[in-house]
Write an enzyme that holds these catalytic residues in place. Structure first.
Site, PDB file in Angstrom:
ATOM      1  N   GLN A   1      -5.113  -1.130  -7.199  1.00 11.22           N
ATOM      2  CA  GLN A   1      -5.780  -0.277  -6.216  1.00 11.22           C
ATOM      3  C   GLN A   1      -6.434   0.908  -6.904  1.00 11.22           C
ATOM      4  O   GLN A   1      -5.901   1.463  -7.860  1.00 11.22           O
ATOM      5  CB  GLN A   1      -4.775   0.248  -5.182  1.00 11.22           C
ATOM      6  CG  GLN A   1      -5.413   1.080  -4.073  1.00 11.22           C
ATOM      7  CD  GLN A   1      -4.382   1.632  -3.098  1.00 11.22           C
ATOM      8  OE1 GLN A   1      -3.961   2.777  -3.212  1.00 11.22           O
ATOM      9  NE2 GLN A   1      -3.972   0.809  -2.135  1.00 11.22           N
TER      10      GLN A   1
ATOM     11  N   SER B   1      -7.042   5.571   0.059  1.00 10.46           N
ATOM     12  CA  SER B   1      -7.251   4.290  -0.626  1.00 10.46           C
ATOM     13  C   SER B   1      -8.719   3.901  -0.506  1.00 10.46           C
ATOM     14  O   SER B   1      -9.307   3.995   0.568  1.00 10.46           O
ATOM     15  CB  SER B   1      -6.380   3.200   0.010  1.00 10.46           C
ATOM     16  OG  SER B   1      -5.011   3.546  -0.065  1.00 10.46           O
TER      17      SER B   1
ATOM     18  N   ASP C   1       0.819  -1.217   0.000  1.00  9.10           N
ATOM     19  CA  ASP C   1       0.000   0.000   0.000  1.00  9.10           C
ATOM     20  C   ASP C   1       0.851   1.266   0.000  1.00  9.10           C
ATOM     21  O   ASP C   1       0.321   2.366  -0.020  1.00  9.10           O
ATOM     22  CB  ASP C   1      -0.927  -0.005   1.226  1.00  9.10           C
ATOM     23  CG  ASP C   1      -2.015   1.060   1.145  1.00  9.10           C
ATOM     24  OD1 ASP C   1      -2.524   1.310   0.037  1.00  9.10           O
ATOM     25  OD2 ASP C   1      -2.346   1.662   2.186  1.00  9.10           O
TER      26      ASP C   1
END
Length: 294
Positions: free
Chosen positions: A284, A234, A210
């Site tokens: 993502q 996110s 991430d």
């Protein structure tokens, strides 16, 4: 297990964060490091949720994919409760669903799948030919050369001790507002040892997956997630674990952003071992909203 010294490192604190407290069958409690962040780092929640799921799966099955949604910002000042649903136990595959709760509300939800080890076809995309980590400016040198003139957000980020060291192949994005192609190559490695346990290896890999990812979607626009006029977050995160790898050397995290629209940026990533082995793939979508006063 974490270092027992009075001065634990950032890596010690990460491993301790991943060592969840079992409250009941399928129910765990995790804490966040008190590092001054206003919300819980998304990679931490992914990694903790994966640890909870792994504790509810037979040890001979390894995670091969996860799909997650960030529902609400996490509060780092209070524990996170992780509830695991044992969705399915098949002869080859096992499925688990994990919900993370704070203040009585869901902040995160994830489904993940595990598989027994099986032989089969094997191929992969080649690792890009980029400068090796040893040829690049280290974080200490980067701080000395650039941080004095960098924006406040960049100084705060690079000034913190972190469990993952980052060496971007290009530093242009951090020191200018030049509009760049939506591609990034970043070397990453843990700053300390990871327990010799595949559960921790998978969780730490999920944690670092991430990092820096959403920023790539802002490259073409000459800005970054450190810009106070940008509201970044996110929204979802997917990851596929292709091959096992010990986290004892540099990993190359290659990233590209095929699209940004509707205040959202889409980014994809591939994580390679230093020997060129493709370890994992990531995708993502994140919020990259311009603030109302921008």
């Amino acid at each position: 297990m974490p270092n027992s010294s009075e001065n634990p490192t950032a890596m010690d604190r990460l491993i301790e964060t991943l060592d969840l407290e079992k409250l009941e069958e399928n129910l765990f409690r995790g804490k966040s490091p008190q590092n001054g962040w206003q919300r819980v780092f998304g990679g931490q929640v992914i990694a903790q949720a994966l640890m909870a799921a792994q504790r509810c799966v037979d040890n001979d099955r390894r995670v091969h994919s996860l799909h997650a949604y960030f529902v609400r910002p996490g509060d780092p000042t209070v524990p996170i409760i992780f509830e695991v649903e044992r969705t399915r136990d098949g002869s080859s595959f096992t499925t688990r669903r994990v919900v993370a709760v704070q203040h009585g509300k869901t902040i995160f939800a994830m489904s993940c799948s595990f598989q027994i080890e099986e032989p089969g076809y094997d191929h992969q995309m080649a690792m890009p030919n980029v400068a090796d980590a040893g040829q690049l400016v280290g974080e200490k040198e980067f701080r000395e050369l650039f941080l004095a003139q960098a924006p406040e957000g960049v100084r705060r980020y690079w000034g913190r001790e972190r469990p993952i060291e980052i060496r971007p192949v290009s530093l242009t994005h951090y020191i200018s507002n030049e509009k760049l192609d939506p591609n990034a190559h970043i070397w990453v490695r843990t700053t300390g040892p990871v327990p010799d346990d595949h559960h921790y290896h998978s969780a730490v890999l999920a944690y670092l997956s991430d990092m820096t990812l959403l920023d790539t979607s802002l490259y073409p626009h000459g800005t970054s997630i450190f810009d106070p006029q940008i509201q970044p977050a996110s929204l979802d995160h997917a990851m596929w674990f292709h091959r096992p790898s010990k986290l004892d050397d540099w990993l190359l995290y290659t990233q590209d952003s095929p699209s940004a629209s509707g205040a959202r940026g889409m980014t994809r990533g591939s994580i390679y071992g230093r020997d060129g082995t493709l370890i994992a793939s990531v995708a993502q979508e994140g919020l990259i909203r311009k603030r109302a006063n921008a």
